[in-house]
Design an enzyme around this catalytic site. Structure first.
Site, PDB file in Angstrom:
ATOM      1  CD  GLU A   1      -3.140  -1.218   2.001  1.00 34.06           C
ATOM      2  OE1 GLU A   1      -3.229  -0.296   2.835  1.00 34.06           O
ATOM      3  OE2 GLU A   1      -4.007  -2.096   1.858  1.00 34.06           O
TER       4      GLU A   1
ATOM      5  CD  GLU B   1      -2.927  -6.380   3.989  1.00 35.60           C
ATOM      6  OE1 GLU B   1      -3.852  -5.607   4.313  1.00 35.60           O
ATOM      7  OE2 GLU B   1      -1.745  -6.184   4.299  1.00 35.60           O
TER       8      GLU B   1
END
Ligand code: NAG
Ligand code: NAG
Length: 317
Positions: free
Chosen positions: A123, A232
């Site tokens: 991220e 995720e």
């Protein structure tokens, strides 16, 4: 993978019965243990064994933090069956250099067969840590580094895939195309919880977001012969809700997201890395997009603090 145009969940489920290869489960594992201390080799051995109950792959975030690669290397050798997605923390320059040093120092002590791939950043684009061009350059940099490292049997890491992981909304944004072009694979993170989804819409939302991301990635890459996985996903089973009306923070709801949403993705042939192996009772509070803080990240394990599995990770279909 052949991806039809964006479709509703109902027709999606129909399509599954036509698909032959089912996706595999992997699991994210933190480098810190329950007390917040760095996982020792013994604790990595235990984590690999616990993960092997439903998976043959774990995913991690940084190789130098907590001496992660140093400590897991003997555990990978003694286990012999489990593979790992390694993460490289991409900022700042000193930290990044420490990550590269850890790769150079410890990859030679294990087999290249234990490494599924190396993800530069987790991220990083979402947080704005790096520009897309800078992240693309670091992906290429790690590829060059790996080409010069050999494993314990003298085999080169030059074929090891190097990619990155980011949130689904990053991948549908065309400003991030440089990264897709540079990467050998892309992982997509998607959490209905952080989007305040209701129980009845969470699985639809998950599948829809992931499909949008996959479609854009394949278009930018110009091929559907390109590895894309979920980096995720999952749902917390405790802690404080962000807003009223969102899906409850219960084991039953996490199980429902698994059976309805995650099993749909697996059925479609997409590999899914669940978040995460074990509850983290000492993890710092997380911050939502609207600035509110939440203790939910302490309750995201598929195992509780005593390594009891909270719900079945076998799809019902
Ligand atoms: C796409 O990313 C750019 C650069 O980060 C940002 O300015 C823009 O708002 C994003 N677009 C969307 C639709 O999120
Ligand atoms: C349900 O999920 C879809 C797909 O993400 C989204 O477009 C829609 O707004 C959601 N509905 C509600 C009521 O939140």
């Amino acid at each position: 993978m052949i991806l039809p145009t964006l479709i509703s969940l109902a027709s999606f489920v129909q399509y599954i019965s036509l698909s032959s290869a089912v996706g595999s489960l992997g699991i994210n594992v933190a480098s810190a243990d329950l007390d917040g201390n760095c996982r020792t080799t013994e604790e990595w051995e235990e984590a690999l064994t616990k993960a092997s109950a439903f998976s043959s792959t774990i995913k991690t975030y940084a190789v130098s933090d907590c001496n992660m690669l140093e400590n897991i290397a003997p555990a990978l050798n003694s286990n012999g069956n489990m593979k790992v997605w390694l993460g490289i923390w991409e900022v700042d320059d000193t930290h990044y250099q420490e990550e590269k040093d850890a790769l150079s120092t410890y990859l030679p002590s294990i087999s290249k067969d234990y490494i599924s791939g190396v993800s530069v950043g987790s991220e990083a684009l979402y947080r704005g840590d790096l520009t897309p061009a800078a992240l693309a350059a670091k992906i290429s940099d790690i590829k060059s580094l790996l080409a010069d490292i050999t494993d314990k049997d003298g085999n080169s890491y030059s074929e090891t895939m190097v990619g990155t992981v980011d949130s689904w909304n990053i991948w549908v944004n065309s400003t991030n195309s440089d990264v897709i072009t540079a990467a050998d694979y892309i992982m997509v993170n998607a959490f209905p919880f952080w989007q305040y989804q209701t129980a009845s819409n969470q699985s639809h939302s998950l599948v829809d977001d992931v499909m949008q991301a996959i479609q854009t990635i394949q278009t930018v890459k110009g091929t559907d012969d390109f590895y894309i996985a979920i980096g995720e996903t999952g749902s917390p089973t405790g802690g404080t809700a962000l807003t009223e009306g969102q899906a409850p923070l219960t084991v039953a709801n996490a199980e429902a997201l698994f059976q309805e949403g995650i099993c749909t993705l697996l059925g479609y042939g997409i590999d899914v890395n669940l978040f995460e192996l074990q509850d983290e009772p000492t993890k710092p509070l997380a911050t939502a997009d609207d600035g509110t803080s939440s203790d939910v990240e302490r309750h995201w394990g598929v195992y509780d603090s005593d390594y009891n599995l909270k719900y079945s990770l076998t799809c019902d279909y």
